[in-house]
Design an enzyme around this catalytic site. Structure first.
Site, PDB file in Angstrom:
ATOM      1  N   GLN A   1     -20.259  -8.686  31.809  1.00 49.67           N
ATOM      2  CA  GLN A   1     -21.689  -8.793  32.086  1.00 49.67           C
ATOM      3  C   GLN A   1     -22.058  -8.416  33.512  1.00 49.67           C
ATOM      4  O   GLN A   1     -23.231  -8.268  33.832  1.00 49.67           O
ATOM      5  CB  GLN A   1     -22.187 -10.213  31.764  1.00 49.67           C
ATOM      6  CG  GLN A   1     -21.921 -11.276  32.830  1.00 49.67           C
ATOM      7  CD  GLN A   1     -20.540 -11.881  32.747  1.00 49.67           C
ATOM      8  OE1 GLN A   1     -19.567 -11.195  32.472  1.00 49.67           O
ATOM      9  NE2 GLN A   1     -20.452 -13.176  32.989  1.00 49.67           N
TER      10      GLN A   1
ATOM     11  N   SER B   1     -27.078 -16.664  29.332  1.00 47.11           N
ATOM     12  CA  SER B   1     -27.750 -15.933  30.417  1.00 47.11           C
ATOM     13  C   SER B   1     -28.093 -16.844  31.599  1.00 47.11           C
ATOM     14  O   SER B   1     -29.083 -16.619  32.300  1.00 47.11           O
ATOM     15  CB  SER B   1     -29.033 -15.256  29.899  1.00 47.11           C
ATOM     16  OG  SER B   1     -28.746 -14.381  28.844  1.00 47.11           O
ATOM     17  N   ARG B   2     -27.245 -17.850  31.834  1.00 44.74           N
ATOM     18  CA  ARG B   2     -27.546 -18.829  32.883  1.00 44.74           C
ATOM     19  C   ARG B   2     -26.880 -18.510  34.219  1.00 44.74           C
ATOM     20  O   ARG B   2     -27.243 -19.087  35.253  1.00 44.74           O
ATOM     21  CB  ARG B   2     -27.106 -20.235  32.435  1.00 44.74           C
ATOM     22  CG  ARG B   2     -25.613 -20.371  32.207  1.00 44.74           C
ATOM     23  CD  ARG B   2     -25.189 -21.802  31.923  1.00 44.74           C
ATOM     24  NE  ARG B   2     -25.349 -22.676  33.052  1.00 44.74           N
ATOM     25  CZ  ARG B   2     -24.486 -22.749  34.066  1.00 44.74           C
ATOM     26  NH1 ARG B   2     -23.423 -21.978  34.099  1.00 44.74           N
ATOM     27  NH2 ARG B   2     -24.706 -23.591  35.055  1.00 44.74           N
TER      28      ARG B   2
ATOM     29  N   THR C   1     -26.546 -15.852  36.453  1.00 40.23           N
ATOM     30  CA  THR C   1     -27.263 -15.267  37.593  1.00 40.23           C
ATOM     31  C   THR C   1     -28.136 -16.314  38.260  1.00 40.23           C
ATOM     32  O   THR C   1     -28.173 -16.410  39.495  1.00 40.23           O
ATOM     33  CB  THR C   1     -28.121 -14.078  37.137  1.00 40.23           C
ATOM     34  OG1 THR C   1     -27.265 -13.035  36.660  1.00 40.23           O
ATOM     35  CG2 THR C   1     -28.971 -13.541  38.289  1.00 40.23           C
TER      36      THR C   1
ATOM     37  N   GLY D   1     -31.509 -14.591  34.435  1.00 43.45           N
ATOM     38  CA  GLY D   1     -30.545 -13.836  33.646  1.00 43.45           C
ATOM     39  C   GLY D   1     -31.218 -12.836  32.729  1.00 43.45           C
ATOM     40  O   GLY D   1     -32.426 -12.875  32.493  1.00 43.45           O
ATOM     41  N   VAL D   2     -30.393 -11.919  32.178  1.00 44.63           N
ATOM     42  CA  VAL D   2     -30.972 -10.848  31.369  1.00 44.63           C
ATOM     43  C   VAL D   2     -30.090 -10.461  30.184  1.00 44.63           C
ATOM     44  O   VAL D   2     -30.483  -9.654  29.355  1.00 44.63           O
ATOM     45  CB  VAL D   2     -31.240  -9.607  32.264  1.00 44.63           C
ATOM     46  CG1 VAL D   2     -29.939  -8.964  32.715  1.00 44.63           C
ATOM     47  CG2 VAL D   2     -32.132  -8.594  31.572  1.00 44.63           C
TER      48      VAL D   2
ATOM     49  N   GLU E   1     -29.302 -11.614  27.309  1.00 41.65           N
ATOM     50  CA  GLU E   1     -29.719 -11.824  25.921  1.00 41.65           C
ATOM     51  C   GLU E   1     -31.118 -11.302  25.606  1.00 41.65           C
ATOM     52  O   GLU E   1     -31.501 -11.219  24.442  1.00 41.65           O
ATOM     53  CB  GLU E   1     -29.683 -13.325  25.597  1.00 41.65           C
ATOM     54  CG  GLU E   1     -28.309 -13.941  25.713  1.00 41.65           C
ATOM     55  CD  GLU E   1     -28.363 -15.457  25.644  1.00 41.65           C
ATOM     56  OE1 GLU E   1     -27.823 -16.012  24.682  1.00 41.65           O
ATOM     57  OE2 GLU E   1     -28.959 -16.068  26.545  1.00 41.65           O
TER      58      GLU E   1
END
Length: 797
Positions: free
Chosen positions: A495, A535-536, A538, A735-736, A738
């Protein structure tokens, strides 16, 4: 893309992946590349029945194979003192090896440890088992009904997470979680509505299809310490659960995780670790277990789902939304209860409706255990609520985009849970995709090019909440030569987390990003992180890295301020030096600052950062809470399709995705994440499905299980990154990973309807289903479409 952050030297720029060269050149070492001297190899014998009592397991022939060291069954497990036989993040419902009965075809019943993998597999094939078959259940809706075959007589809550502490299950049923949300009076509003749209949507289980299969190696040191190398997204959860299973202090369990060859949620929580460690204890030797691709299909899948949805319309307005969603947990709950709760809370969709009712169920079935997969259950819901928005628009004779703009959640709105919505770019994402789709309309080929090809366009929105509450800790070390180390338990699985954290540390410390090294997770050396999922990372770990780096930054500025006799607020830190903003020639390099502060080279400065997200527990009967999540994700998708009316084949020719990233730490990576998520979801929409027949998986290999190929990709793939800064995020980022998954399936379904006038409710939308629906539509009474009146699904009030 305009930026307010051009003063940033590293953050906000397209930095190439730091782990890219090693991966491209084949230099990256994954778990399967590592050698563990003296390690035995494990192979598993698995159940051939979906639900059965185990009467007998015969291991005699297996024990006679040359090189076999141990053959171990579930009954042997029960005889070991001091080992907890079952595990799980929500309920301790999954046995390390099946004992008493099996609950899905493919469940491990016996483990063989041998000197070679070949010997272990030969012995495992000789295991004979005798069963008493029991009735099995595959459909989650049917499994939730009274009288369905019961998988578990009782449930033991694991108590591993704050948001799952209150789990109890529903005794005597297969329902392990029931989430409720009530806002207004949906039943009354539906009864009084002029029109009620009513439909049922289904999504099957699908495979995570990560390139790297699961693997674990483990051994006990002479002093009793347990060492584990594993492919996991959750090293600290694994450490804690192994300590509980084997009765060890946390300090006596070390979990090391190398970079993963993909995961998407398929390697979360315990997978192979309890069994591998058990066999290390039994044999007194290091052991390793690497699954085959076929075995991966028996280890985890995405939750299938049945979603029943009702939308009430009165006086030209949407007045009610009711949803019942049944998530298919498979044989064991894993983290399904969290999906039923967290994702069930978003079931009404990203809209303001005056009356809402949601019931989210997590239900046991006799299938492979399910786990989260990129989107955390949202894509299974979005197909229902976004198709209904288009149906409502058709009934009201409104443009689907205009109808969404009328109801979409905006800054300061209260969601149906009673939580305020903040920093959510839903409208911006919708507008972005709408603009691009209008361009598509202008450049669209003439419909007369081929008479049997019908073209259509569709659009959809999606949103989800970040997992809350969770905690991330980071340690940053700055060396006297101006190089730095970031210690984090966030797992790099493709990721780009390694690069993002290096950018953040480099920005704060004024370094070249290539002088920052980010370590891989090792619970002996990396501070705590709840998990790498949802997506946690970042947001949570990014904030922790900032906190740690800023402690060092303050120390550098403090020392330089004293040496240069310039107030620290007038100093800047960039390119490895601290300098006066007004007189840049007055400066000190980082090595000079270290020498001034410590009087000697070779020293380090260390900072520690902690970030904790917050949420307020919801009322169990109404789902109401003033803070259901730390923050939100928003995205939109638009699709243009060509439907071959002779074959039913659907080709997505143009795909538009928009995602609110807060602030892009690395814009290029954000685009790649959104496009990768969309490409993955394209397969789920068009052809991917784990097919179960008579309780058994029939396409459990990549020979039979179709994946997205290059020929399936759209001719045009447009991605727009919306920057709607999140005040609490690192530099405004969220985050991105998902966001690109949420709205794609309904966008395709809506586009198919635009092309040929049919509504499809069962994923994936295969050519057979398209043809069947078209034939039903052509044979329907005038004014009707496939599967019901226009708009399809309008039922009695």
């Amino acid at each position: 893309m305009t930026r307010e952050s051009m003063e940033w030297s590293v953050v906000g720029h397209d930095v190439l992946r730091l782990d890219g060269p090693a991966k491209v050149r084949g230099g990256q070492r994954y778990l399967a590349d590592m050698v563990f001297p003296g390690a035995l190899h494990l192979a598993l014998a698995r159940s051939t029945h979906p639900h059965a009592n185990i009467l007998r397991v015969d291991t005699r022939a297996a024990g006679g194979v040359s090189g076999v060291v141990a053959v171990f069954t579930g009954e042997d497990l029960l005889a070991i003192h001091g080992v907890r036989p079952c595990y799980g993040p929500a309920f301790r419902d999954q046995p390390i090896l099946a004992f008493g009965k099996v609950r899905y075809a493919g469940e491990p019943i016996t483990a063989v440890a041998a000197e070679s993998r070949e010997a272990a597999e030969e012995a495992a094939a000789l295991i004979e088992a005798e069963y008493e078959e029991l009735p099995h259940v595959q459909d989650p809706f049917e499994a939730a009904q009274p009288g369905a075959p019961l998988l578990h007589d009782s449930l033991e809550p694991a108590g591993a997470f704050a948001d799952l502490m209150a789990l109890k299950g529903r005794p005597g049923t297969n329902i392990c979680t029931h989430y409720k949300q009530r806002h207004g009076d949906a039943e009354k509003a539906l009864a009084e509505a002029d029109h009620v749209l009513e439909d049922t949507y289904t999504c099957p289980p699908v495979s995570h299809a990560h390139l790297e299969p699961h693997g674990t190696a483990a051994w006990f040191e002479p002093g009793g310490r347990l060492i584990v190398h594993t492919t996991s997204q959750t090293p600290y959860f694994v450490r804690g659960d192994l300590a509980a299973i084997f009765g060890l202090p946390l300090a006596d369990v070390r979990v090391v995780v190398p970079p993963l060859g993909g995961s998407y949620g398929g390697k979360i929580y315990d997978k192979l670790e309890p069994l591998t460690c058990l066999m290390a204890k039994v044999t007194g030797r290091p052991v390793q277990l690497h699954l085959s691709r076929e075995e991966v299909f028996y280890t985890s899948s995405r939750h299938g789902a049945v979603t029943k949805i009702w939308t009430g319309i009165k006086d030209g307005k949407i007045t009610a939304r009711k949803v019942e969603v049944y998530y298919d947990a498979g044989a064991y709950a894993e983290v399904g209860p969290r999906i039923a709760q967290k994702t069930g809370s978003t079931a009404p969709g990203p809209y303001k409706f005056p009356n809402v009712s949601v019931d989210g169920f997590c239900v046991y079935t006799n299938k492979t255990p399910s786990g989260p997969l990129r989107g955390f259950g949202v894509p299974q819901l979005a197909i229902a609520y976004e198709t209904h928005m288009n149906k409502a628009a058709a009934l009201l004779e409104k443009d689907p985009v205009a109808l969404r703009r009328e109801y979409v959640l905006e800054e300061g709105d209260l969601y149906s849970t009673g939580s305020p919505v903040t920093s959510i770019g839903l409208r911006a994402c919708l507008d972005s995709v709408s603009r691009e789709m209008e361009k598509t309309s202008e450049s669209r080929p003439a419909a007369t090019r081929e008479k049997h090809i019908a073209r259509g366009r569709g659009i959809a929105l999606g949103f989800k909440s970040v997992i809350s509450p969770t905690i991330s800790n980071a340690i940053v070390e700055l060396n006297s030569d101006g190089s730095a180390i970031v210690r984090s338990a966030t797992v790099e699985m493709g990721q780009g987390a390694t690069t993002a954290f290096a950018q953040i540390a480099a920005e704060e410390l004024g370094l070249d990003v290539n002088k920052v090294r980010v370590t891989t997770p090792d619970t002996d050396q990396s501070p705590y992180d709840t998990l790498t999922a949802g997506s946690r990372s970042t947001y949570h770990m990014g904030n922790a890295v900032i906190g740690a780096a800023r402690q060092i930054r303050e120390k550098l500025l403090e020392t330089a301020s004293e040496a240069l006799e310039i107030p620290s607020e007038e100093l800047a830190l960039r390119e490895g030096r601290v300098f006066s903003r007004s007189l840049p020639e007055r400066a000190m390099t980082i090595p000079e600052i270290f020498l001034k502060r410590f009087g000697a080279p070779g020293t380090t400065l260390t900072g520690e950062g902690t970030f904790q997200g917050h949420a307020v527990k919801a009322d169990p009967e109404t789902g109401q809470t003033p803070r259901m999540t730390e923050h939100w994700f928003a995205g939109a998708s638009g699709a243009e399709v060509e439907v071959d009316t002779e074959t039913g084949f659907v080709k997505v020719t143009r795909l538009v995705s928009s995602a609110d990233v807060g602030r892009a730490i690395n814009p290029r990576h954000c685009v790649e994440q959104v496009q990768g998520a969309a490409a993955m979801t394209l397969g789920f929409a068009l052809f991917e499905s784990m097919r179960i027949e008579d309780g058994r998986l029939v396409n459990g290999s990549f020979l039979e299980y179709s994946l997205t190929a290059f020929e399936d990709m759209p001719r045009e793939f447009i991605t727009d990154i919306v920057e709607n800064p999140l005040e609490s995020g690192p530099y405004g980022a969220r985050g991105v990973g998902e966001t690109g998954t949420m709205a794609l399936k309904p966008a395709i379904v809506n586009a198919i309807h635009d092309a040929v006038g049919i509504w499809l409710k069962d994923m994936p939308v295969t050519p057979e289903k398209v043809l069947r629906a078209m034939r039903e539509a052509s044979g329907a009474a005038p004014g009707k479409e496939a599967s019901g009146a226009a708009p399809d699904g309008e039922g009695p009030k």
